[in-house]
Design a protein around this motif. Structure first.
Motif, PDB file in Angstrom:
ATOM      1  N   LYS A 144       0.599  -7.889  -1.073  1.00  0.00           N
ATOM      2  CA  LYS A 144       0.233  -7.633   0.320  1.00  0.00           C
ATOM      3  C   LYS A 144       0.942  -6.425   0.909  1.00  0.00           C
ATOM      4  CE  LYS A 144       3.601 -10.897   2.289  1.00  0.00           C
ATOM      5  NZ  LYS A 144       3.759 -12.107   3.135  1.00  0.00           N
ATOM      6  N   TYR A 145       2.067  -6.015   0.323  1.00  0.00           N
ATOM      7  CA  TYR A 145       2.768  -4.837   0.821  1.00  0.00           C
ATOM      8  C   TYR A 145       2.247  -3.550   0.195  1.00  0.00           C
ATOM      9  CZ  TYR A 145       6.020  -8.311   2.599  1.00  0.00           C
ATOM     10  OH  TYR A 145       6.563  -9.387   3.249  1.00  0.00           O
ATOM     11  N   ARG A 146       1.311  -3.687  -0.759  1.00  0.00           N
ATOM     12  CA  ARG A 146       0.757  -2.509  -1.429  1.00  0.00           C
ATOM     13  C   ARG A 146      -0.741  -2.365  -1.212  1.00  0.00           C
ATOM     14  NH1 ARG A 146       2.369  -3.195  -7.410  1.00  0.00           N
ATOM     15  NH2 ARG A 146       2.271  -5.408  -6.895  1.00  0.00           N
ATOM     16  N   THR A 147      -1.430  -3.470  -1.003  1.00  0.00           N
ATOM     17  CA  THR A 147      -2.863  -3.417  -0.728  1.00  0.00           C
ATOM     18  C   THR A 147      -3.232  -4.619   0.115  1.00  0.00           C
ATOM     19  OG1 THR A 147      -5.092  -3.325  -1.685  1.00  0.00           O
ATOM     20  CG2 THR A 147      -3.458  -4.630  -2.867  1.00  0.00           C
ATOM     21  N   GLN A 148      -4.106  -4.423   1.084  1.00  0.00           N
ATOM     22  CA  GLN A 148      -4.497  -5.509   1.958  1.00  0.00           C
ATOM     23  C   GLN A 148      -5.433  -6.462   1.224  1.00  0.00           C
ATOM     24  OE1 GLN A 148      -6.285  -3.281   5.121  1.00  0.00           O
ATOM     25  NE2 GLN A 148      -4.392  -3.144   6.278  1.00  0.00           N
ATOM     26  N   THR A 149      -5.159  -7.752   1.355  1.00  0.00           N
ATOM     27  CA  THR A 149      -6.030  -8.737   0.724  1.00  0.00           C
ATOM     28  C   THR A 149      -7.252  -9.048   1.589  1.00  0.00           C
ATOM     29  OG1 THR A 149      -4.710 -10.539   1.664  1.00  0.00           O
ATOM     30  CG2 THR A 149      -4.132  -9.781  -0.550  1.00  0.00           C
ATOM     31  N   GLU A 150      -7.209  -8.644   2.848  1.00  0.00           N
ATOM     32  CA  GLU A 150      -8.383  -8.782   3.707  1.00  0.00           C
ATOM     33  C   GLU A 150      -9.190  -7.499   3.599  1.00  0.00           C
ATOM     34  OE1 GLU A 150      -5.305  -9.189   4.837  1.00  0.00           O
ATOM     35  OE2 GLU A 150      -5.161 -11.362   5.058  1.00  0.00           O
ATOM     36  N   GLY A 151      -9.845  -7.324   2.435  1.00  0.00           N
ATOM     37  CA  GLY A 151     -10.403  -6.024   2.112  1.00  0.00           C
ATOM     38  C   GLY A 151     -11.762  -5.729   2.676  1.00  0.00           C
ATOM     39  N   VAL A 152     -12.589  -6.741   2.965  1.00  0.00           N
ATOM     40  CA  VAL A 152     -13.964  -6.478   3.377  1.00  0.00           C
ATOM     41  C   VAL A 152     -14.225  -7.138   4.719  1.00  0.00           C
ATOM     42  CG1 VAL A 152     -16.402  -6.792   2.803  1.00  0.00           C
ATOM     43  CG2 VAL A 152     -14.764  -6.267   1.003  1.00  0.00           C
ATOM     44  N   THR A 153     -14.632  -6.342   5.692  1.00  0.00           N
ATOM     45  CA  THR A 153     -14.950  -6.842   7.022  1.00  0.00           C
ATOM     46  C   THR A 153     -16.416  -6.585   7.345  1.00  0.00           C
ATOM     47  OG1 THR A 153     -14.109  -4.761   7.909  1.00  0.00           O
ATOM     48  CG2 THR A 153     -12.635  -6.648   8.002  1.00  0.00           C
TER      49      THR A 153
END
Length: 364
Positions: A144-153
């Motif tokens: 989570k500190y390297r890529t957002q897990t909430e990737g698609v909105t």
């Protein structure tokens, strides 16, 4: 090659495993015990040889080469990659090989003319394959500190609370990001959408296939899910990759139309560059009605990420809206060394294009 991960420290171990994978070294139980004797290890699967040219199928398990999370491929997308580094190299070769005189100095341009010229000067493109993937939720806390897990909105039809709703654990990976592996587990990835989208079929290779729900969902939401263009540029060994996604159009209370885009940005530290921290973003947002907006703020999405040898990449998503159906963006990220010295990393100009198949007021 058997892969192993720690239940508690998958982030650190995944980096070791990925390094070994890249070097094609044998990761035996004895090696693991020696390297990670104080960790709790569990088998993940058998590493397969990465495909350089052949596309992967829906259901392929993989480790992300950069971020180290486990995932399964949902869909395959053909994109156009606009790599400004390749374009600059091509122009340099043409300049070296040719004997044409240098062009006359360019006249000063207005902001409108500059933005149009930047769009027109987009580099030649090449084909590139990207995948929409489902991330293992056990790995979210480690990346989570390297890529957002909430990737698609997506756009909400009702904006009482927020114009967006999110599907967590969806990401996009390039062909080079995929380190494929196989597993005998019938449920190797933990995600609440796995059973809805994927079925286990042991006679197939890979033994996972798309359910009708995945095919139907992808077809209905193709306009918002499909990455069509990818933009890339490198400054001083920091590569920036941008993928814009059209989200749709909303009708405002004053009956005007507001067009929305999501854009995913990845920064990667290449080579032996010292650690740097992203401290500031600067954006130019051009709308086809002639307006040019400037945005300058600290960090990105409330953080000032550090690109280091241990964590050489950072990825995030954000949104932009226009009152015209098209436009484009470009800008810079200010990064700083520990010594205090800083420089600007270019963000390649990228197009914001709407899709005519959508209707005002609709959402996915």
């Amino acid at each position: 090659m058997m892969l192993v991960l720690s239940r508690n420290t998958a982030r650190n171990i995944s980096q070791e495993v990925l390094a070994l994978c890249r070097l094609q070294e044998s990761l035996t139980a004895r090696t693991c015990n020696r390297k990670f004797s104080n960790q709790k290890l569990e088998p993940v699967g058998i590493l397969e040889t990465p495909n350089e040219d052949k596309q992967y199928s829906t259901g392929q398990l993989f480790l992300h080469r950069i971020f180290g999370y486990r995932a399964i491929i949902l869909s395959t997308w053909e994109t156009k990659l606009y790599d400004r580094d390749d374009n600059i190299n091509r122009l340099n070769r043409e300049k070296k090989d040719g004997d044409k005189p240098a062009p006359p100095p360019r006249p000063k341009l207005s902001p409108d003319e500059m933005s149009r010229a930047a769009a027109a000067a987009s580099p030649q493109h090449q084909s590139a394959v990207y995948y929409s993937v489902l991330m293992d939720e056990r790995d979210w806390k480690h990346v989570k500190y390297r890529t957002q897990t909430e990737g698609v909105t997506f756009l909400h039809e009702n904006e009482e609370n927020s114009p967006f709703f999110t599907i967590p654990g969806l990401d996009y990976a390039s062909q080079d990001d995929v380190l494929p592996y196989s597993s005998i587990s019938q449920r190797p990835i933990q995600h609440n959408l796995l059973d809805k989208f994927i079925t286990y079929e042991p006679t197939k290779d890979p033994p996972f296939a798309a359910r009708h729900a995945l095919t139907d969902w992808t077809t209905r939401n193709r306009h918002w899910l499909e990455p069509t263009d990818v933009y890339r540029e490198t400054t001083n060994n920091i590569r920036v990759t941008v993928i814009p996604f059209y989200m749709g159009v909303k009708r405002k209370n004053n009956d005007s139309l507001q067009y929305w885009w999501r854009y995913c940005i990845r920064l990667e530290k290449l080579g032996a560059l010292a650690d740097v921290q992203l401290t500031e973003r600067n954006w130019r947002i051009f709308s086809m009605n002639g307006s040019l907006e400037t945005v300058r703020a600290r960090g990105v999405n409330g953080v000032e990420p550090i690109l280091s040898s241990e964590m050489p990449a950072f990825q995030y998503s954000s949104h932009v809206s226009l009152y015209t159906p098209s436009g484009h963006m470009w800008g810079t990220f200010r990064v700083r060394f520990k010594s205090g010295k800083s420089f600007d990393v270019k963000v390649p100009p990228f197009a914001l294009e709407s899709k005519s198949e959508t209707k005002p007021g609709t959402s996915s």
